[in-house]
Design an enzyme around this catalytic site. Structure first.
Site, PDB file in Angstrom:
ATOM      1  CE  LYS A 153       9.298 -11.008  -4.872  1.00  0.00           C
ATOM      2  NZ  LYS A 153       9.302  -9.986  -3.819  1.00  0.00           N
ATOM      3  CE  LYS A 156      -3.311 -19.602  -0.218  1.00  0.00           C
ATOM      4  NZ  LYS A 156      -2.008 -19.823   0.454  1.00  0.00           N
ATOM      5  CE  LYS A 186      -1.573  -8.625  -3.791  1.00  0.00           C
ATOM      6  NZ  LYS A 186      -0.668  -9.033  -2.769  1.00  0.00           N
TER       7      LYS A 186
END
Ligand code: TRP
Length: 334
Positions: free
Chosen positions: A116, A198, A201
């Protein structure tokens, strides 16, 4: 009759995006049944979400939307404790204490922090760094036996155990050591237009959202990639026919039919009939979820009742642990 005490399970959910068919068939669908066996706490981890910049109005809306969707997917608020993290101050309070029992080196080794901070290089804030001690607090407050998490969160649960052990070492047996619980996954749903990835979104064209309108869902299924082999028949073969196999696995998950039954059902039909049939079956599966989620979102008083009761129940358990901790570290009783 003596009631057998159920094992306790705690899990946090980041309200960071809309739920989709992959989330539902792969995981959430099975969560409702857990309440029979476990005493389950689920919370919307809004305090974790602000470690990355959020638009305030979106965070608020998504927190409620997500709560409504989980309820609509079968998490019964009467059987589970559902709440919003920031509504139970004990999370922040224990989070601070545990920060003081977590080592700089341990936090530096967390893969999620490294990922991150690479992704948000302009905002490597203290919260992003100490996030795992807040997560440890989220967990340890409820003295759970199990923490259901994805593989990416296993490291955080292991750190939680280390923090708990360190605290117990200084102060006696305060925290139960929880185990990570990697649930058996349901169907692994792939993107409708890129069956090697996969469903996600981040690729919305190949992704079916739980609250999406039926006509949009049907359009996505009609455009789903099938395979460029010449036989044009509905047959399960992930290697040779990844697109068709993905549609079959979705169809099987929503209808309960086996692959053999599906192959027989569409024998000789080609893809033109198969794709809309899968779309239709998915629409019918999602319809009650969408209707229920919409009903809940429109019933503000109901939703508020759920998260207030949830926070109250959670706080009762959490405060018991917090009081013990405050006493052990030497704080004067309030
Ligand atoms: N860190 C988890 C995630 O990103 C969310 C989370 C926060 C969590 N607190 C938790 C999960 C406690 C399990 C238990 O998905």
């Amino acid at each position: 009759m003596e009631e057998v005490k159920k094992k306790v399970m705690v899990s946090g959910i980041q309200p960071s995006g809309d739920l989709h068919l992959g989330n539902y068939l792969g995981a959430i669908k099975n969560w409702g049944a857990r309440a029979e066996e476990f005493d389950c706490y689920y919370f919307m981890a809004d305090m974790h979400t602000i470690t990355v910049r959020q638009t305030p109005a979106d965070l608020r809306r998504r927190t409620l939307e997500q709560l409504a969707q989980y309820i609509a997917c079968g998490l019964d608020p009467e059987k589970n404790t559902l709440f919003i993290q920031s509504h139970v101050p004990a999370h922040a309070e224990l989070g601070w204490v545990l920060n003081c029992y977590t080592m700089f080196g341990e936090l530096s080794r967390m893969t999620q922090f490294k990922d991150k901070s690479a992704k948000h290089a302009d905002n490597i804030n203290g919260g992003l760094f100490t996030y795992p001690s807040l997560m440890a607090a989220d967990i340890l407050l409820y003295q759970p036996d199990l923490v259901p998490v994805g593989n990416d969160q296993k490291q955080h649960v292991e750190l939680t155990r280390n923090i708990a052990q360190r605290f117990n070492h200084f102060h006696g047996d305060v925290f139960k050591l929880p185990e990570p619980y990697i649930p058996a996954t349901g169907a692994r749903v792939m993107s409708l237009n890129a069956p090697e990835s996969k469903m996600s979104k981040s690729m919305p064209d190949g992704c079916v959202f739980l609250l999406e309108k039926p006509e949009d869902i049907q359009r996505k299924f009609k455009r789903a990639i099938t395979d460029s082999d010449t036989e044009h028949c509905v047959r399960y073969d992930v290697e040779q026919k990844p697109g068709v196999s993905n549609l079959m696995s979705i169809y099987s998950a929503v209808t309960g039919k086996s692959y053999a039954e599906i192959e027989a059902e569409f024998d000789g039909c080609g893809y033109g009939k198969f794709k809309p049939a899968v779309g239709e079956a998915v629409i019918e599966t999602l319809r009650p979820i969408r209707e229920e989620a919409t009903r809940i979102l429109n019933d503000k008083a109901y939703l508020e009742g759920v998260y207030k009761a949830g926070a109250e129940k959670a706080a009762y358990t959490a405060n018991k642990t917090l009081r013990k901790v405050y006493k052990k570290v030497g704080f004067v009783a309030r």
